[in-house]
Structure formats: structure tokens, C-alpha cells
Design a protein around this motif. Structure first.
Motif, PDB file in Angstrom:
ATOM      1  N   GLU A  85       0.821  -1.204   0.000  1.00  0.00           N
ATOM      2  CA  GLU A  85       0.000   0.000   0.000  1.00  0.00           C
ATOM      3  C   GLU A  85       0.860   1.261   0.000  1.00  0.00           C
ATOM      4  N   ASP A  86       2.007   1.208   0.679  1.00  0.00           N
ATOM      5  CA  ASP A  86       2.877   2.379   0.712  1.00  0.00           C
ATOM      6  C   ASP A  86       3.438   2.708  -0.661  1.00  0.00           C
ATOM      7  N   ASN A  87       3.606   1.707  -1.511  1.00  0.00           N
ATOM      8  CA  ASN A  87       4.256   1.908  -2.802  1.00  0.00           C
ATOM      9  C   ASN A  87       3.285   1.992  -3.973  1.00  0.00           C
ATOM     10  N   ARG A  88       2.012   1.751  -3.746  1.00  0.00           N
ATOM     11  CA  ARG A  88       1.083   1.765  -4.867  1.00  0.00           C
ATOM     12  C   ARG A  88       0.761   3.199  -5.280  1.00  0.00           C
ATOM     13  N   PRO A  89       0.318   3.412  -6.531  1.00  0.00           N
ATOM     14  CA  PRO A  89      -0.039   4.766  -6.992  1.00  0.00           C
ATOM     15  C   PRO A  89      -1.206   5.324  -6.195  1.00  0.00           C
ATOM     16  N   ARG A  90      -1.163   6.628  -5.966  1.00  0.00           N
ATOM     17  CA  ARG A  90      -2.207   7.284  -5.177  1.00  0.00           C
ATOM     18  C   ARG A  90      -2.598   8.605  -5.831  1.00  0.00           C
ATOM     19  N   ILE A  91      -3.735   9.104  -5.396  1.00  0.00           N
ATOM     20  CA  ILE A  91      -4.199  10.401  -5.851  1.00  0.00           C
ATOM     21  C   ILE A  91      -3.771  11.475  -4.850  1.00  0.00           C
ATOM     22  N   LYS A  92      -3.836  12.710  -5.267  1.00  0.00           N
ATOM     23  CA  LYS A  92      -3.529  13.836  -4.389  1.00  0.00           C
ATOM     24  C   LYS A  92      -4.829  14.546  -4.049  1.00  0.00           C
ATOM     25  N   ARG A  93      -4.935  14.968  -2.813  1.00  0.00           N
ATOM     26  CA  ARG A  93      -6.104  15.697  -2.347  1.00  0.00           C
ATOM     27  C   ARG A  93      -5.672  17.067  -1.837  1.00  0.00           C
ATOM     28  N   THR A  94      -6.609  17.978  -1.813  1.00  0.00           N
ATOM     29  CA  THR A  94      -6.337  19.313  -1.316  1.00  0.00           C
ATOM     30  C   THR A  94      -7.311  19.642  -0.199  1.00  0.00           C
ATOM     31  N   ILE A  95      -6.847  20.476   0.734  1.00  0.00           N
ATOM     32  CA  ILE A  95      -7.713  20.899   1.834  1.00  0.00           C
ATOM     33  C   ILE A  95      -8.369  22.236   1.534  1.00  0.00           C
ATOM     34  N   ALA A  96      -8.183  22.726   0.319  1.00  0.00           N
ATOM     35  CA  ALA A  96      -8.776  24.014  -0.037  1.00  0.00           C
ATOM     36  C   ALA A  96     -10.295  23.935   0.109  1.00  0.00           C
ATOM     37  N   GLY A  97     -10.855  24.921   0.777  1.00  0.00           N
ATOM     38  CA  GLY A  97     -12.293  24.989   0.956  1.00  0.00           C
ATOM     39  C   GLY A  97     -12.842  24.187   2.115  1.00  0.00           C
ATOM     40  N   ILE A  98     -11.984  23.477   2.864  1.00  0.00           N
ATOM     41  CA  ILE A  98     -12.440  22.695   4.011  1.00  0.00           C
ATOM     42  C   ILE A  98     -12.376  23.575   5.262  1.00  0.00           C
ATOM     43  N   ALA A  99     -13.508  23.725   5.937  1.00  0.00           N
ATOM     44  CA  ALA A  99     -13.578  24.566   7.127  1.00  0.00           C
ATOM     45  C   ALA A  99     -13.048  23.804   8.334  1.00  0.00           C
ATOM     46  N   PRO A 100     -12.679  24.519   9.400  1.00  0.00           N
ATOM     47  CA  PRO A 100     -12.268  23.836  10.632  1.00  0.00           C
ATOM     48  C   PRO A 100     -13.364  22.905  11.140  1.00  0.00           C
ATOM     49  N   MET A 101     -12.986  21.723  11.607  1.00  0.00           N
ATOM     50  CA  MET A 101     -13.876  20.715  12.171  1.00  0.00           C
ATOM     51  C   MET A 101     -14.845  20.130  11.152  1.00  0.00           C
ATOM     52  N   GLN A 102     -14.659  20.460   9.874  1.00  0.00           N
ATOM     53  CA  GLN A 102     -15.502  19.833   8.851  1.00  0.00           C
ATOM     54  C   GLN A 102     -15.138  18.359   8.707  1.00  0.00           C
ATOM     55  N   ILE A 103     -13.848  18.045   8.735  1.00  0.00           N
ATOM     56  CA  ILE A 103     -13.360  16.670   8.708  1.00  0.00           C
ATOM     57  C   ILE A 103     -12.315  16.530   9.801  1.00  0.00           C
ATOM     58  N   VAL A 104     -12.478  15.538  10.647  1.00  0.00           N
ATOM     59  CA  VAL A 104     -11.540  15.297  11.748  1.00  0.00           C
ATOM     60  C   VAL A 104     -11.113  13.837  11.693  1.00  0.00           C
ATOM     61  N   PHE A 105      -9.792  13.623  11.690  1.00  0.00           N
ATOM     62  CA  PHE A 105      -9.238  12.276  11.749  1.00  0.00           C
ATOM     63  C   PHE A 105      -9.054  11.871  13.209  1.00  0.00           C
TER      64      PHE A 105
END
Length: 628
Positions: A224-244
Motif C-alpha cells: 500500500e505504501d508503494n502503490r499509486p495514489r491520488i492527491k487531495r487538497t484541503i482548499a475549501g475545508i472549514a475547521p472541524m468539517q473533517i476530523v481524523f
């Protein structure tokens, strides 16, 4: 240049032929490629085309004169005396012999195709089946060779795909080839066959990509560490909208109150929109792991934090190691608190990471950075490799953190504050997580909170219990209360904490009305006089509850009501007799004997005696008085 030709085809047997070398260069190339005038194909790649055009420009002055003419010879010498610039910019001299060869190749029918090296007909096909030694030595027909080649290729796929190292693949595959070659009918001797069947390295490594199958089956993290991945951006995400959310084992030795040491566990939360991180630290007893109660405590603490609040979407791990499953189901209950919590804009506020997909969670990267750059400065840090702990002195045990667990928590929170104020590159573009939070707050962001009592009730379940003798039983404990005396013998709902311990149990009616709270039943000793007083009090409570209920009950004659209800029904018509099933004389006699009373039996015997007397008189021809 066109000429008329008579023969088959064409109108009236007349057709026309065009001289190829009189066509434009691009048409000549297309004709040569399609006509297949030789066994080699014309190379159509750009370097070959440029090379052909360059040579055609060089020899074109000589082509204008007939072959073996004095004029062509002078033209060739003139070309050889001058320097020519190649397509790559280099100046070169061309000998007369080279020019004559190019002219001959052009005029032998190959045209432009003779000016450059032609592409092989078998281009792209393997020149050697397995190895040069094996190909030359074995006397097999093409079909047998192809079958053995296919078996060798499949064998290489199997060996690589099951995790064999290169040396193992080479040895086993070569030995298998020797066995198959011998079985096919060729055996020049063990040593010679071993040399012939030794597979070359380049052939073996052609199938090395199948090792990824073994990696996928046995080392999923590396895959999984070496497989191809997509890139994501946090642009437009408000505070506490997504929490890990995740659990991390902190690599610092800390003393427990009993003197033993352990590594604390952190329940961490990361706000994706700002990059902020907060965590709560727990020091577990020996053999104890993080439980759902710790996760809930940390979640409630985050919800109460004035700088955080309730997340809109919670992104958590999917592994059983973290025991998140029950917690997720309980967190969903926040959306059902009477409609008072309205912060969700999607079907489910819970998102789970797929197995072996740690890079999908930004919080995994935080753990690595925090450990490497900040926590490693903490006294007692042992590193992530438990088999190779860092020590202050060689040969000595690890020096634990010099302080209490509370001291460690205070210092760890200070290090976390440093991380949250450190500028970061990437998505934060040189800003710190705290700066990102301040910018959002200044732009008008508002946090969402929830009442702590509502959270406590959210992490609970409802169950039904039968009230017996004014008591209910929950988790092996008997609870009682005066309110249960009113609903004695009925079924009620109880609210049970799922991960915490409560001193009382809320009790609700069947329709959900709150009745009260039940407390654990007190147990009295035989010589405890207070037990008698409590028993008397409970008796009064029971009688009083019945007295209250009796005021609303009128006295009725229940027997008369029941009889009257039965009389309302018409028994219906008597059906006609279709047949009578008679009994035998013996059965009738026994049935009559069973049913007769003593008086009926005496009367019956007198009647039978009278009937017998009359019958006797009739036989004698006498009447009842005995007269003829």
C-alpha cells in the motif's frame, strides 16, 4: 512520370503505371511501406525518415545522370569533395564509395527504403527462447520447445509470486527445466544438462514483477505504501468539517504509580482544515489496552474544548486493533437527540479508512513527524523499535521519564503546542496550524457544540426489564425505587451505560415517559433493625400506590358481567339427526348400569318383573287377571 500499359485490367485492357521515383517523397515512402517489395519493412520512425530524406538530398545530383556515365562520375566526385551537415548538426565528409553504394541501393528497386537500414521483420520477437545453450543443444521440434518454454515461464511466475529470492528462483527453475528436458527425451548427462538448462539472469528478472503478488498477500503495508495514489487538497475545508481520529503508542517509558514502566497511549484528533492536532494521554495498567471508554472520554473532551467542538465528519481507522466499531455506532446516535443536534450535511458523519490504507489519513503523517522532530527530545524516549531501544549508557536499562505521569502529560501537551505553532509547507503553504485556525475564526467560522448530558445519554443503550417485587436487574445488579412499586409486574425501559458506570439507572415507561431513577438495592443484615423499618416503609409505599389506584376503580359484579357476556351469543338451530350409532346389548347394559342410581335400579327391576309376568300370562292365553 506515367506510362500506358496494355493487358488485363483497366478500361479496354488499358491501364497506367506511375514511376515511383518521380513521385513526391512522402508518396514514395507510403508506396514502399505498403508494397512489401522486400522481406524487410520500411522503418517509419522519425529518425529513419529524416535519415532517408538527408541521403536523398545528397545523391540527387548524381541521380540526374545515367548510370556509368561520365557526368554521374563527376557528380559523385563533386559530392565527395564537399562537406555535408548531418541532421544532428555535425559536418561530415562522404567517400565516393559510400555515395556509389547509396546510388546502387536506391536504383536496385528499393528506392528510399535502400538509403537507411531496414527494420527487421522479426523486430520485437525473442531471438532466444530460453538460453543460447539450451536452444542450440536440444533436438526438439518447435512444438515441444514452445511447450517447454511455456512451462518455464509459468514456473517463473509461480516462484516469484510465492516470494522466492532470485537465487532460489534461478536454482529451482533451472532444475525443473533439466527434469522436463530429460523427460522430453534429451539427456546428455547430468553435468552437461545442468549447464545447458541454467536459465540466464535477464530471463528470470523478466518475471520479477510477479513478486508483488507475494508482497500483496504477506506484506500489505509495503504494498500500500508503494502503490499509486491520488492527491487531495484541503482548499475549501472549514475547521472541524473533517476530523481524523486514531490511537498512537507514544515511545516514551513512563513510571506507573506502582513503580513499573509503560509507554503511554494517545487518543489523537486532527482537524484536516487547519492541520491542528489535540490528544488525550492514558497510562494503561499491565496487560490493558485502550478501550472504547477512553475513546469516548477523549471525544467528549474534544467536543467541550472551546477551540474545537463537534466534528461534521469523523474519519477513523477500520482495524479491530483500535476497537472503534462500537464507538462509531454510538457516535451516530448524536444525530438522533430529538433533532437538537443539526450539524450533518451528509448521510453518515462517520467515514472509515479502508484496511491497509494508512496514507489516506493525514494523522498518520503527524505521528511520524511528531515522534521524529519533537517527542524524541523527551527524556525516556526509546524509539519505535522495541527490540532496539535507545539507552543513555551502553549495557544499561532504559532510563524512564524522570517524573510522574502527570508531569509527562504536561510536557507532552507543551510539545504538541509547539507543533501546532510550527509553520508547515505543503497544503498549509508556510502557515502554522494555529495560524490557519485564526484565519478561519477571523473569517467568521463558528464551532458546533453539544450538551454534555446529551453526549452521556448518546453513549448508552435502551433495554426492557420486567419489574418483580418492585425491583429490576441490570448487569447482575438489582435496582429498586419507589417508582417501581407503581409499575410492579409490568415491563419498563431502562437506559444502560455502554462503556461507563452510573450510580443510578434511568427508568422509562413502555411509551418512553421518564418515570425516575432506580438505585442499587440495599442489603441488610439479619440483626439490622433498619431493615425492618425499610421493609415497613416499602409495604406502606406499595399499599399507598394501590390505594391511589383504587380511587379510580369502581366495584362491579364481575360474575354477572361474565354471564351476561356469554348470554349474548345465540347457540343457533339444532341440526337434524342424520344417523344414530347404536351400541351392542352388552355395551348398552354396561352403560345403563353405570348411569343408574339405586332408586332407578329398584324401579327398573320391578318394571322388568311385571313385564316378565305379563309375557308369561300371554303365553298361557290368560289376561292380566289370570282369566282365560
Amino acid at each position: 512520370m506515367v506510362r500506358e500499359v496494355r493487358g488485363r485490367g483497366g478500361r479496354g485492357g488499358v491501364s497506367f503505371e506511375v514511376r515511383v521515383d518521380s513521385l513526391p517523397l512522402d508518396l514514395q515512402e507510403r508506396f514502399r511501406a505498403l508494397s512489401e517489395i522486400s522481406e524487410n519493412r520500411l522503418r517509419t520512425d522519425d529518425p529513419a525518415r529524416i535519415e532517408r530524406e538527408w541521403w536523398y538530398g545528397i545523391i540527387q545530383p548524381a541521380l540526374a545522370h545515367p548510370r556509368h556515365s561520365r557526368e554521374r562520375g563527376e557528380a559523385v566526385r563533386d559530392i565527395a569533395e564537399r562537406k555535408h551537415m548531418r541532421p544532428d548538426g555535425r559536418w561530415v565528409e562522404i567517400t565516393e564509395r559510400t555515395i556509389q553504394r547509396k546510388l546502387a541501393a536506391y536504383e536496385k528497386g528499393n528506392g528510399l527504403g535502400g538509403l537507411t537500414r531496414r527494420k527487421r521483420v522479426d523486430a520485437g520477437q525473442a531471438k532466444v527462447l530460453l538460453s543460447a545453450e539450451w536452444d542450440r543443444a536440444v533436438p526438439f521440434d518447435p512444438e515441444t520447445k514452445a511447450r517447454l518454454v511455456q512451462k518455464v515461464h509459468q514456473n517463473l511466475r509461480n516462484l516469484w509470486g510465492n516470494g522466492a529470492a532470485f537465487s532460489v528462483v534461478q536454482r529451482l527453475a533451472s532444475e525443473d527445466l533439466a527434469d522436463w528436458t530429460r523427460a522430453a527425451g534429451f539427456d546428455p548427462g547430468a553435468e552437461q544438462l545442468k549447464h545447458i538448462c541454467r536459465l540466464p539472469e535477464n530471463l528470470i528478472r523478466q518475471f520479477s514483477q510477479y513478486r508483488r503478488v507475494h508482497e500483496f498477500r504477506t506484506d500489505r503495508k509495503t504494498f500500500e505504501d508503494n502503490r499509486p495514489r491520488i492527491k487531495r487538497t484541503i482548499a475549501g475545508i472549514a475547521p472541524m468539517q473533517i476530523v481524523f481520529g486514531d490511537v498512537h503508542h507514544m515511545d516514551v517509558e513512563v513510571r506507573r504509580p506502582d513503580g513499573t514502566t509503560a509507554t503511554p497511549k494517545a487518543v489523537a484528533w486532527m482537524d484536516v482544515g487547519t492541520g491542528r492536532v489535540r490528544f488525550d494521554i492514558f497510562l494503561m495498567d499491565k496487560g490493558e489496552m485502550i478501550k472504547n471508554v477512553h475513546l469516548i472520554q477523549s471525544f467528549i473532551a474534544m467536543s467541550k474544548d472551546p477551540y474545537w467542538g463537534v466534528p461534521s465528519t469523523l474519519y477513523i481507522d477500520n482495524g479491530s486493533e483500535y476497537l472503534w466499531a462500537d464507538f462509531v455506532a454510538d457516535a451516530l446516535a448524536l444525530t438522533r437527540l430529538g433533532g437538537r443536534v443539526e450539524y450533518l450535511d451528509r448521510k453518515s458523519p462517520i467515514q472509515r479508512a479502508r484496511p491497509y490504507n494508512a496514507p489516506a489519513k493525514s494523522i498518520e503523517g503527524f505521528f511520524g513527524v511528531f515522534e521524529r522532530t519533537v517527542l524524541s527530545a523527551m527524556p525516556g524516549y526509546i524509539g519505535g523499535n522495541r527490540m532496539r531501544k535507545r539507552t543513555a549508557n551502553v549495557g544499561r536499562s532504559v532510563a524512564p521519564f524522570p517524573g510522574t505521569f502527570e508531569d509527562f502529560c504536561e510536557r507532552a501537551q507543551g510539545l504538541l503546542q509547539y507543533y501546532n505553532t510550527q509553520p508547515q509547507h505543503g497544503e498549509l503553504k508556510g502557515h502554522s496550524p494555529l495560524e490557519m485556525f485564526r484565519r478561519a475564526a477571523d473569517a467568521g467560522w463558528e464551532r458546533i457544540t453539544v450538551d454534555e448530558n446529551a453526549l452521556v445519554m448518546a453513549f448508552s443503550t435502551r433495554a426492557t426489564r420486567k419489574v418483580r417485587q418492585g425491583c429490576i436487574e441490570v448487569e447482575g445488579i438489582t435496582y429498586t425505587d419507589d417508582v417501581l412499586a407503581v409499575v410492579n409486574g409490568e415491563t419498563v425501559q431502562v437506559v444502560i451505560p455502554k462503556y461507563q458506570e452510573w450510580n443510578v439507572i434511568p427508568v422509562l415507561s413502555k411509551d418512553g415517559r421518564y418515570l425516575g431513577t432506580a438505585k442499587p438495592q440495599r442489603i441488610f443484615g439479619f440483626d439490622d433493625t433498619s431493615g425492618a423499618r425499610e421493609a415497613a416503609r416499602l409495604e406502606k409505599v406499595a399499599k399507598r400506590s394501590v390505594h391511589v389506584l383504587s380511587k379510580e376503580v369502581e366495584t362491579i359484579d364481575l360474575t354477572d358481567r361474565i354471564i351476561a357476556s356469554g348470554a349474548k351469543f345465540d347457540p343457533g338451530p339444532i341440526p337434524p339427526t342424520g344417523a344414530i350409532i347404536g351400541a351392542s346389548d352388552q355395551a348398552a347394559f354396561m352403560g345403563r348400569e353405570v348411569k343408574e342410581t339405586s332408586e332407578e335400579r329398584g324401579a327398573r327391576k320391578i318394571t322388568e318383573a311385571q313385564r316378565a309376568h305379563l309375557k308369561r300370562l300371554q303365553q298361557l292365553g290368560l289376561d292380566k287377571k289370570g282369566v282365560v
